[in-house]
Design a protein around this motif. Structure first.
Motif, PDB file in Angstrom:
ATOM      1  N   CYS A  96       6.203   8.007  -2.530  1.00 44.58           N
ATOM      2  CA  CYS A  96       5.085   7.086  -2.054  1.00 44.58           C
ATOM      3  C   CYS A  96       5.763   6.702  -0.698  1.00 44.58           C
ATOM      4  CB  CYS A  96       5.287   5.602  -2.883  1.00 44.58           C
ATOM      5  SG  CYS A  96       6.879   4.846  -3.041  1.00 44.58           S
ATOM      6  N   ASP A  97       4.697   6.002   0.166  1.00 50.11           N
ATOM      7  CA  ASP A  97       5.094   5.250   1.270  1.00 50.11           C
ATOM      8  C   ASP A  97       5.962   4.065   0.933  1.00 50.11           C
ATOM      9  OD1 ASP A  97       3.643   7.092   2.523  1.00 50.11           O
ATOM     10  OD2 ASP A  97       2.417   5.827   3.686  1.00 50.11           O
ATOM     11  N   ALA A  98       7.072   3.892   1.681  1.00 45.02           N
ATOM     12  CA  ALA A  98       8.002   2.749   1.157  1.00 45.02           C
ATOM     13  C   ALA A  98       9.071   2.550   2.174  1.00 45.02           C
ATOM     14  CB  ALA A  98       8.684   3.020  -0.059  1.00 45.02           C
ATOM     15  N   ILE A  99       9.624   1.295   2.043  1.00 46.64           N
ATOM     16  CA  ILE A  99      11.100   0.770   2.631  1.00 46.64           C
ATOM     17  C   ILE A  99      12.111   1.339   1.764  1.00 46.64           C
ATOM     18  CG2 ILE A  99      12.480  -1.033   3.633  1.00 46.64           C
ATOM     19  CD1 ILE A  99       9.510  -2.354   4.442  1.00 46.64           C
ATOM     20  N   VAL A 100      13.102   1.893   1.922  1.00 52.69           N
ATOM     21  CA  VAL A 100      14.089   2.339   1.251  1.00 52.69           C
ATOM     22  C   VAL A 100      15.154   0.949   0.803  1.00 52.69           C
ATOM     23  CG1 VAL A 100      16.260   3.727   1.092  1.00 52.69           C
ATOM     24  CG2 VAL A 100      14.221   4.703   2.128  1.00 52.69           C
ATOM     25  N   THR A 141      15.690   2.737  -4.835  1.00 53.87           N
ATOM     26  CA  THR A 141      14.580   1.754  -4.893  1.00 53.87           C
ATOM     27  C   THR A 141      13.670   1.866  -3.860  1.00 53.87           C
ATOM     28  OG1 THR A 141      15.920   0.099  -6.146  1.00 53.87           O
ATOM     29  CG2 THR A 141      13.869  -0.933  -5.080  1.00 53.87           C
ATOM     30  N   LEU A 142      12.316   1.980  -4.129  1.00 54.93           N
ATOM     31  CA  LEU A 142      11.284   2.234  -2.854  1.00 54.93           C
ATOM     32  C   LEU A 142      10.431   1.096  -2.962  1.00 54.93           C
ATOM     33  CD1 LEU A 142      10.686   5.817  -3.485  1.00 54.93           C
ATOM     34  CD2 LEU A 142      11.955   5.072  -1.515  1.00 54.93           C
ATOM     35  N   ARG A 143      10.448   0.433  -1.967  1.00 51.18           N
ATOM     36  CA  ARG A 143       9.510  -1.030  -1.920  1.00 51.18           C
ATOM     37  C   ARG A 143       8.080  -0.835  -1.134  1.00 51.18           C
ATOM     38  NH1 ARG A 143       9.245  -5.787   1.224  1.00 51.18           N
ATOM     39  NH2 ARG A 143      10.940  -5.121   2.610  1.00 51.18           N
ATOM     40  N   LEU A 144       7.224  -0.950  -1.817  1.00 49.10           N
ATOM     41  CA  LEU A 144       5.769  -0.943  -0.990  1.00 49.10           C
ATOM     42  C   LEU A 144       5.567  -1.991  -0.824  1.00 49.10           C
ATOM     43  CD1 LEU A 144       6.256   1.394  -3.509  1.00 49.10           C
ATOM     44  CD2 LEU A 144       3.588   1.825  -3.018  1.00 49.10           C
ATOM     45  N   THR A 145       5.192  -2.366   0.672  1.00 46.25           N
ATOM     46  CA  THR A 145       4.770  -3.737   1.156  1.00 46.25           C
ATOM     47  C   THR A 145       3.204  -3.927   0.953  1.00 46.25           C
ATOM     48  OG1 THR A 145       4.207  -2.950   3.347  1.00 46.25           O
ATOM     49  CG2 THR A 145       6.413  -3.753   2.762  1.00 46.25           C
ATOM     50  N   SER A 146       2.574  -4.978   0.812  1.00 47.55           N
ATOM     51  CA  SER A 146       1.243  -5.249   0.636  1.00 47.55           C
ATOM     52  C   SER A 146       0.258  -4.317   1.390  1.00 47.55           C
ATOM     53  CB  SER A 146       0.796  -6.605   0.872  1.00 47.55           C
ATOM     54  OG  SER A 146       0.985  -7.039   2.139  1.00 47.55           O
ATOM     55  N   GLY A 147       0.630  -3.837   2.680  1.00 48.82           N
ATOM     56  CA  GLY A 147      -0.192  -3.349   3.475  1.00 48.82           C
ATOM     57  C   GLY A 147       0.016  -1.915   3.524  1.00 48.82           C
ATOM     58  N   MET A 148       0.846  -1.373   2.762  1.00 54.63           N
ATOM     59  CA  MET A 148       1.204   0.099   2.550  1.00 54.63           C
ATOM     60  C   MET A 148       0.159   0.862   2.033  1.00 54.63           C
ATOM     61  SD  MET A 148       5.247   0.238   2.611  1.00 54.63           S
ATOM     62  CE  MET A 148       6.299   0.156   3.919  1.00 54.63           C
ATOM     63  N   TYR A 149       0.106   2.155   2.003  1.00 50.54           N
ATOM     64  CA  TYR A 149      -0.546   3.019   1.045  1.00 50.54           C
ATOM     65  C   TYR A 149      -0.116   2.895  -0.220  1.00 50.54           C
ATOM     66  CZ  TYR A 149      -1.718   7.629  -0.913  1.00 50.54           C
ATOM     67  OH  TYR A 149      -2.395   8.773  -1.622  1.00 50.54           O
ATOM     68  N   HIS A 150      -0.923   2.449  -1.367  1.00 44.70           N
ATOM     69  CA  HIS A 150      -0.323   2.353  -2.698  1.00 44.70           C
ATOM     70  C   HIS A 150      -0.333   3.219  -3.555  1.00 44.70           C
ATOM     71  CE1 HIS A 150      -1.481  -2.216  -1.511  1.00 44.70           C
ATOM     72  NE2 HIS A 150      -0.606  -1.908  -0.980  1.00 44.70           N
ATOM     73  N   ARG A 151      -0.604   4.392  -3.407  1.00 42.72           N
ATOM     74  CA  ARG A 151      -0.623   5.634  -4.290  1.00 42.72           C
ATOM     75  C   ARG A 151       0.419   6.246  -4.432  1.00 42.72           C
ATOM     76  NH1 ARG A 151      -6.498   7.220  -5.867  1.00 42.72           N
ATOM     77  NH2 ARG A 151      -7.571   5.619  -4.971  1.00 42.72           N
ATOM     78  N   PHE A 152       0.883   6.809  -5.478  1.00 45.11           N
ATOM     79  CA  PHE A 152       2.284   7.604  -5.582  1.00 45.11           C
ATOM     80  C   PHE A 152       1.837   8.770  -6.456  1.00 45.11           C
ATOM     81  CE2 PHE A 152       1.836   4.202  -9.082  1.00 45.11           C
ATOM     82  CZ  PHE A 152       1.914   4.952 -10.168  1.00 45.11           C
ATOM     83  N   LEU A 248      -0.220  10.804  -8.980  1.00 47.04           N
ATOM     84  CA  LEU A 248       0.142  10.323 -10.207  1.00 47.04           C
ATOM     85  C   LEU A 248      -0.686   9.170 -10.501  1.00 47.04           C
ATOM     86  CD1 LEU A 248       3.981  10.652 -10.476  1.00 47.04           C
ATOM     87  CD2 LEU A 248       2.427  11.419 -12.224  1.00 47.04           C
ATOM     88  N   GLY A 249      -0.963   8.262  -9.580  1.00 50.14           N
ATOM     89  CA  GLY A 249      -1.531   6.973  -9.866  1.00 50.14           C
ATOM     90  C   GLY A 249      -1.410   6.020  -8.802  1.00 50.14           C
ATOM     91  N   TYR A 250      -1.609   4.785  -8.990  1.00 49.25           N
ATOM     92  CA  TYR A 250      -1.402   3.840  -7.888  1.00 49.25           C
ATOM     93  C   TYR A 250      -1.268   2.301  -8.672  1.00 49.25           C
ATOM     94  CZ  TYR A 250      -6.544   3.157  -8.957  1.00 49.25           C
ATOM     95  OH  TYR A 250      -7.736   2.925  -9.890  1.00 49.25           O
ATOM     96  N   PHE A 251      -0.642   1.540  -7.383  1.00 45.74           N
ATOM     97  CA  PHE A 251      -0.589  -0.008  -7.721  1.00 45.74           C
ATOM     98  C   PHE A 251      -1.849  -0.460  -7.354  1.00 45.74           C
ATOM     99  CE2 PHE A 251       3.877   0.874  -7.314  1.00 45.74           C
ATOM    100  CZ  PHE A 251       4.206   0.611  -8.679  1.00 45.74           C
ATOM    101  N   GLN A 252      -2.266  -1.694  -7.980  1.00 47.81           N
ATOM    102  CA  GLN A 252      -3.404  -2.538  -7.405  1.00 47.81           C
ATOM    103  C   GLN A 252      -3.005  -3.160  -5.979  1.00 47.81           C
ATOM    104  OE1 GLN A 252      -6.386  -2.067  -8.217  1.00 47.81           O
ATOM    105  NE2 GLN A 252      -6.492  -2.080 -10.401  1.00 47.81           N
ATOM    106  N   HIS A 253      -1.545  -3.254  -5.692  1.00 49.55           N
ATOM    107  CA  HIS A 253      -1.170  -4.028  -4.626  1.00 49.55           C
ATOM    108  C   HIS A 253       0.122  -3.465  -4.352  1.00 49.55           C
ATOM    109  CE1 HIS A 253      -1.713  -7.504  -1.824  1.00 49.55           C
ATOM    110  NE2 HIS A 253      -0.596  -8.028  -2.265  1.00 49.55           N
ATOM    111  N   GLY A 254       0.685  -3.819  -3.324  1.00 51.47           N
ATOM    112  CA  GLY A 254       2.314  -3.349  -3.196  1.00 51.47           C
ATOM    113  C   GLY A 254       3.255  -3.867  -4.203  1.00 51.47           C
TER     114      GLY A 254
END
Length: 300
Positions: A96-100, A141-152, A248-254
């Motif tokens: 995913c797009d993330a902050i490490v 640990t990969l943290r997805l912020t609210s504005g990032m692309y939410h699919r993994f 694989l899928g997605y989150f509804q938010h970060g």
């Protein structure tokens, strides 16, 4: 300088209180309802407010910039070619797009959500076989912020044959909360995705963790979303083959994804704690003689 430190401390305290001391379940249910309202005007206004307060929403790479609902924006797809997937067979890519965030070696079965906050694999993954499989392995640990692309996406060529769903709370999983709430990931709703790569020395597992405003994990191999309304079995069988980079899928938010790998993987040098990474970029490298890992714990 002391005044600046006090101001930052006060801001952290306010953020913590606002996101973790409100009725989390009700806030998450409300956000789920609100985000599904189909109204282009309401959606445009909501996105404008989101940009004003969050500041990290960039829709330039989105397949479309016109959305009928806020949920459609949260779960947006990217333009074709927006991400490049490293296809080398020994490379494990970011799902995913993330902050490490925290990363390093698992000390036996102990790992860290933040400095000074250890937790056990058994508290996160309720499967003894998987706990042993990742003993002395590595994690990130990969943290997805609210504005990032939410699919993994799949980090390697693999098959997914079962999913373990664990219902739980919806604590915020931002860095402030991680420094204050012990075993936070183990408290929240999450799914365990063991990925079989066909290599005995390259075990991989993804653990998507839900959070406040987010408690919904949609996996394409299941007909139903895994959320607070889910009342089905904890262990779900499936049988899907994936190429590296397949969605694989997605989150509804970060939210957060924790990736586990067997102990013969090395971190790529450009994936330092706090750095940003995009889906498809090299994250780990499989190496039979790997004996060097960055120090643990580290945190974003």
């Amino acid at each position: 300088m002391n005044q600046l430190v006090r101001q930052l401390s006060q801001q952290e305290q306010l953020n913590f209180l606002l996101t973790n001391r409100i009725p989390r379940r009700l806030a998450t249910q409300f956000m789920g309802w609100f985000s599904r309202i189909e109204s282009p005007l309401l959606t445009r206004c909501s996105i404008a407010l989101w940009r004003l307060f969050a500041g990290d929403l960039d829709l330039e790479e989105a397949q479309t910039q016109q959305f009928n609902s806020l949920q459609a924006c949260f779960t947006r797809e990217l333009k074709r070619g927006a991400r490049t997937v490293d296809t080398h067979p020994d490379i494990v890519t970011s799902p995913c797009d993330a902050i490490v965030g925290a990363r390093g070696r698992i000390m036996g079965t102990t790992l860290f959500q933040a400095k000074g906050f250890p937790y056990e694999l058994s508290d996160l993954i309720p499967d003894p076989a998987l706990q042993e499989q990742y003993r002395d392995g590595v994690f990130v640990t990969l943290r997805l912020t609210s504005g990032m692309y939410h699919r993994f996406h799949a980090p390697a060529d693999c098959t997914l044959q079962r999913i373990i769903y664990i219902s739980g709370d919806t604590w915020n999983v931002n860095p402030i909360a991680l420094k204050r709430i012990e075993r936070l990931y183990c408290k929240n709703e999450r799914a365990v995705l063991p990925l079989e790569t066909g290599h005995a020395d390259s075990a991989l597992c993804l653990v998507p963790v839900a959070a406040i405003l987010v408690a919904s994990i949609k996996l394409h191999c299941l007909d139903t979303a895994l959320d607070m309304n889910y009342r089905g079995p904890q262990r779900l069988n499936c049988n899907v083959s994936l190429r590296k980079g397949d969605e694989l899928g997605y989150f509804q938010h970060g939210s957060t994804i924790i990736l586990f790998a067997s102990g013969n993987h090395q971190f790529r040098p450009d994936t330092e704690t706090g750095s940003r990474i995009q889906m498809g970029q090299a994250l780990l490298q499989r190496h039979a003689g790997a004996d060097h890992f960055p120090p643990t714990p580290k945190t974003a």
